[in-house]
Design a protein around this motif. Structure first.
Motif, PDB file in Angstrom:
ATOM      1  N   ALA A 284      16.164  -9.096  31.937  1.00  0.00           N
ATOM      2  CA  ALA A 284      14.858  -8.540  32.296  1.00  0.00           C
ATOM      3  C   ALA A 284      14.409  -7.561  31.225  1.00  0.00           C
ATOM      4  CB  ALA A 284      14.922  -7.831  33.652  1.00  0.00           C
ATOM      5  N   SER A 285      13.104  -7.348  31.155  1.00  0.00           N
ATOM      6  CA  SER A 285      12.573  -6.341  30.242  1.00  0.00           C
ATOM      7  C   SER A 285      11.338  -5.700  30.857  1.00  0.00           C
ATOM      8  CB  SER A 285      12.236  -6.943  28.876  1.00  0.00           C
ATOM      9  OG  SER A 285      11.263  -7.963  29.010  1.00  0.00           O
ATOM     10  N   ILE A 286      10.997  -4.533  30.322  1.00  0.00           N
ATOM     11  CA  ILE A 286       9.865  -3.784  30.849  1.00  0.00           C
ATOM     12  C   ILE A 286       9.146  -3.114  29.687  1.00  0.00           C
ATOM     13  CG2 ILE A 286      11.290  -1.741  31.314  1.00  0.00           C
ATOM     14  CD1 ILE A 286       9.537  -1.329  33.858  1.00  0.00           C
ATOM     15  N   SER A 287       7.834  -3.136  29.733  1.00  0.00           N
ATOM     16  CA  SER A 287       7.043  -2.546  28.660  1.00  0.00           C
ATOM     17  C   SER A 287       7.119  -1.024  28.710  1.00  0.00           C
ATOM     18  CB  SER A 287       5.584  -3.000  28.784  1.00  0.00           C
ATOM     19  OG  SER A 287       5.046  -2.595  30.034  1.00  0.00           O
ATOM     20  N   TRP A 288       6.622  -0.369  27.672  1.00  0.00           N
ATOM     21  CA  TRP A 288       6.765   1.077  27.529  1.00  0.00           C
ATOM     22  C   TRP A 288       6.165   1.845  28.715  1.00  0.00           C
ATOM     23  CZ3 TRP A 288       5.177  -2.400  23.926  1.00  0.00           C
ATOM     24  CH2 TRP A 288       3.811  -2.686  23.888  1.00  0.00           C
ATOM     25  N   GLY A 289       5.060   1.377  29.241  1.00  0.00           N
ATOM     26  CA  GLY A 289       4.442   2.055  30.367  1.00  0.00           C
ATOM     27  C   GLY A 289       4.876   1.522  31.712  1.00  0.00           C
ATOM     28  N   GLY A 290       5.625   0.444  31.712  1.00  0.00           N
ATOM     29  CA  GLY A 290       6.087  -0.151  32.959  1.00  0.00           C
ATOM     30  C   GLY A 290       5.131  -1.151  33.563  1.00  0.00           C
ATOM     31  N   GLY A 291       4.001  -1.392  32.910  1.00  0.00           N
ATOM     32  CA  GLY A 291       3.005  -2.275  33.487  1.00  0.00           C
ATOM     33  C   GLY A 291       3.313  -3.752  33.364  1.00  0.00           C
ATOM     34  N   SER A 292       4.211  -4.089  32.457  1.00  0.00           N
ATOM     35  CA  SER A 292       4.577  -5.497  32.262  1.00  0.00           C
ATOM     36  C   SER A 292       6.078  -5.657  32.367  1.00  0.00           C
ATOM     37  CB  SER A 292       4.110  -5.977  30.885  1.00  0.00           C
ATOM     38  OG  SER A 292       2.707  -5.943  30.787  1.00  0.00           O
ATOM     39  N   THR A 293       6.492  -6.717  33.029  1.00  0.00           N
ATOM     40  CA  THR A 293       7.909  -7.020  33.159  1.00  0.00           C
ATOM     41  C   THR A 293       8.131  -8.505  32.911  1.00  0.00           C
ATOM     42  OG1 THR A 293       7.688  -7.357  35.545  1.00  0.00           O
ATOM     43  CG2 THR A 293       8.364  -5.168  34.814  1.00  0.00           C
ATOM     44  N   ASP A 294       9.366  -8.827  32.605  1.00  0.00           N
ATOM     45  CA  ASP A 294       9.745 -10.213  32.339  1.00  0.00           C
ATOM     46  C   ASP A 294      11.154 -10.417  32.863  1.00  0.00           C
ATOM     47  OD1 ASP A 294      10.229 -12.275  29.367  1.00  0.00           O
ATOM     48  OD2 ASP A 294       9.519 -12.819  31.375  1.00  0.00           O
ATOM     49  N   TYR A 295      11.423 -11.600  33.409  1.00  0.00           N
ATOM     50  CA  TYR A 295      12.736 -11.895  33.990  1.00  0.00           C
ATOM     51  C   TYR A 295      13.187 -13.298  33.608  1.00  0.00           C
ATOM     52  CZ  TYR A 295      11.632  -7.985  37.111  1.00  0.00           C
ATOM     53  OH  TYR A 295      11.302  -6.762  37.626  1.00  0.00           O
ATOM     54  N   VAL A 296      14.480 -13.450  33.516  1.00  0.00           N
ATOM     55  CA  VAL A 296      15.022 -14.798  33.418  1.00  0.00           C
ATOM     56  C   VAL A 296      14.846 -15.467  34.779  1.00  0.00           C
ATOM     57  CG1 VAL A 296      17.381 -14.116  34.059  1.00  0.00           C
ATOM     58  CG2 VAL A 296      17.001 -16.140  32.633  1.00  0.00           C
ATOM     59  N   ASP A 297      14.626 -16.760  34.788  1.00  0.00           N
ATOM     60  CA  ASP A 297      14.305 -17.448  36.039  1.00  0.00           C
ATOM     61  C   ASP A 297      15.372 -17.248  37.112  1.00  0.00           C
ATOM     62  OD1 ASP A 297      12.651 -20.388  34.598  1.00  0.00           O
ATOM     63  OD2 ASP A 297      11.924 -18.369  35.040  1.00  0.00           O
ATOM     64  N   SER A 298      16.615 -17.178  36.712  1.00  0.00           N
ATOM     65  CA  SER A 298      17.710 -17.126  37.690  1.00  0.00           C
ATOM     66  C   SER A 298      17.736 -15.844  38.512  1.00  0.00           C
ATOM     67  CB  SER A 298      19.049 -17.331  36.996  1.00  0.00           C
ATOM     68  OG  SER A 298      19.264 -16.317  36.036  1.00  0.00           O
ATOM     69  N   VAL A 299      17.025 -14.807  38.082  1.00  0.00           N
ATOM     70  CA  VAL A 299      17.039 -13.540  38.835  1.00  0.00           C
ATOM     71  C   VAL A 299      15.685 -13.200  39.442  1.00  0.00           C
ATOM     72  CG1 VAL A 299      18.844 -12.700  37.289  1.00  0.00           C
ATOM     73  CG2 VAL A 299      16.474 -11.937  36.940  1.00  0.00           C
ATOM     74  N   LYS A 300      14.687 -13.992  39.177  1.00  0.00           N
ATOM     75  CA  LYS A 300      13.352 -13.712  39.716  1.00  0.00           C
ATOM     76  C   LYS A 300      13.390 -13.681  41.238  1.00  0.00           C
ATOM     77  CE  LYS A 300      10.547 -15.462  35.894  1.00  0.00           C
ATOM     78  NZ  LYS A 300       9.623 -16.519  35.425  1.00  0.00           N
ATOM     79  N   GLY A 301      12.770 -12.652  41.795  1.00  0.00           N
ATOM     80  CA  GLY A 301      12.758 -12.493  43.232  1.00  0.00           C
ATOM     81  C   GLY A 301      13.962 -11.748  43.780  1.00  0.00           C
ATOM     82  N   ARG A 302      14.974 -11.533  42.952  1.00  0.00           N
ATOM     83  CA  ARG A 302      16.183 -10.818  43.396  1.00  0.00           C
ATOM     84  C   ARG A 302      16.380  -9.504  42.633  1.00  0.00           C
ATOM     85  NH1 ARG A 302      21.073 -12.899  42.545  1.00  0.00           N
ATOM     86  NH2 ARG A 302      20.481 -14.077  40.677  1.00  0.00           N
ATOM     87  N   PHE A 303      16.052  -9.497  41.364  1.00  0.00           N
ATOM     88  CA  PHE A 303      16.224  -8.306  40.527  1.00  0.00           C
ATOM     89  C   PHE A 303      14.873  -7.679  40.225  1.00  0.00           C
ATOM     90  CE2 PHE A 303      20.411  -9.609  38.156  1.00  0.00           C
ATOM     91  CZ  PHE A 303      21.001  -9.877  39.385  1.00  0.00           C
ATOM     92  N   THR A 304      14.874  -6.351  40.104  1.00  0.00           N
ATOM     93  CA  THR A 304      13.665  -5.625  39.732  1.00  0.00           C
ATOM     94  C   THR A 304      14.003  -4.598  38.668  1.00  0.00           C
ATOM     95  OG1 THR A 304      12.760  -5.865  41.975  1.00  0.00           O
ATOM     96  CG2 THR A 304      11.766  -4.196  40.539  1.00  0.00           C
ATOM     97  N   ILE A 305      13.298  -4.668  37.560  1.00  0.00           N
ATOM     98  CA  ILE A 305      13.471  -3.675  36.508  1.00  0.00           C
ATOM     99  C   ILE A 305      12.378  -2.621  36.652  1.00  0.00           C
ATOM    100  CG2 ILE A 305      12.068  -4.961  34.828  1.00  0.00           C
ATOM    101  CD1 ILE A 305      14.004  -3.934  32.643  1.00  0.00           C
ATOM    102  N   SER A 306      12.754  -1.372  36.423  1.00  0.00           N
ATOM    103  CA  SER A 306      11.786  -0.280  36.503  1.00  0.00           C
ATOM    104  C   SER A 306      12.210   0.807  35.530  1.00  0.00           C
ATOM    105  CB  SER A 306      11.689   0.275  37.926  1.00  0.00           C
ATOM    106  OG  SER A 306      12.927   0.823  38.336  1.00  0.00           O
ATOM    107  N   ARG A 307      11.343   1.756  35.317  1.00  0.00           N
ATOM    108  CA  ARG A 307      11.689   2.847  34.410  1.00  0.00           C
ATOM    109  C   ARG A 307      11.043   4.132  34.888  1.00  0.00           C
ATOM    110  NH1 ARG A 307       9.886   0.999  28.742  1.00  0.00           N
ATOM    111  NH2 ARG A 307      10.501   3.123  28.110  1.00  0.00           N
ATOM    112  N   ASP A 308      11.701   5.234  34.555  1.00  0.00           N
ATOM    113  CA  ASP A 308      11.195   6.568  34.825  1.00  0.00           C
ATOM    114  C   ASP A 308      11.145   7.275  33.488  1.00  0.00           C
ATOM    115  OD1 ASP A 308      10.712   9.213  35.487  1.00  0.00           O
ATOM    116  OD2 ASP A 308      11.955   9.151  37.282  1.00  0.00           O
TER     117      ASP A 308
END
Length: 122
Positions: A48-72
């Motif tokens: 998974a990855s997340i943009s600098w502001g957190g507005g965009s995320t990307d996931y590998v298909d196998s974890v979509k719907g189960r994993f969530t990336i976030s940042r503080d």
């Protein structure tokens, strides 16, 4: 740039874990952050990855719907919330970030943390 991953452990299938990655050494909020994993006997793969502001995320298909990336950005920390874990999620998980501020997703990741181990039992 230093990345310190934590939060791994042993969990039963169906359970949850939250990984954290604390970054230091530069302005955290200016850079994409990503999570990767390496399962036993396999190549490292993007998770998974997340943009600098957190507005965009990307996931590998196998974890979509189960994993969530976030940042503080106030805490210089990126998280990976992992739910409904499966034995095939067993791996060492690494956080990473590119050397230069770039488009999302970035073409390369240059700085890597030491990894935190996740084991999911069936």
């Amino acid at each position: 740039v230093q990345l310190q991953a934590s939060g791994g452990g042993l969990v039963q299938a169906g359970g949850s874990l939250r990984l954290s990655c604390a970054a230091s050494g530069r302005i955290f909020s200016s850079y994409v952050m990503g999570w990767f994993r390496r399962a036993p006997g396999k190549e490292r793969e993007f998770v998974a990855s997340i943009s600098w502001g957190g507005g965009s995320t990307d996931y590998v298909d196998s974890v979509k719907g189960r994993f969530t990336i976030s940042r503080d950005n106030a805490k210089n920390t990126v998280y990976l919330q992992m739910n409904s874990l499966k034995p095939e999620d067993t791996a060492v998980y690494y956080c990473a970030t590119p050397k230069v501020s770039s488009r999302f997703p970035p073409p390369t990741y240059d700085y890597w943390g030491q990894g935190t181990e996740v084991t999911v039992s069936s």
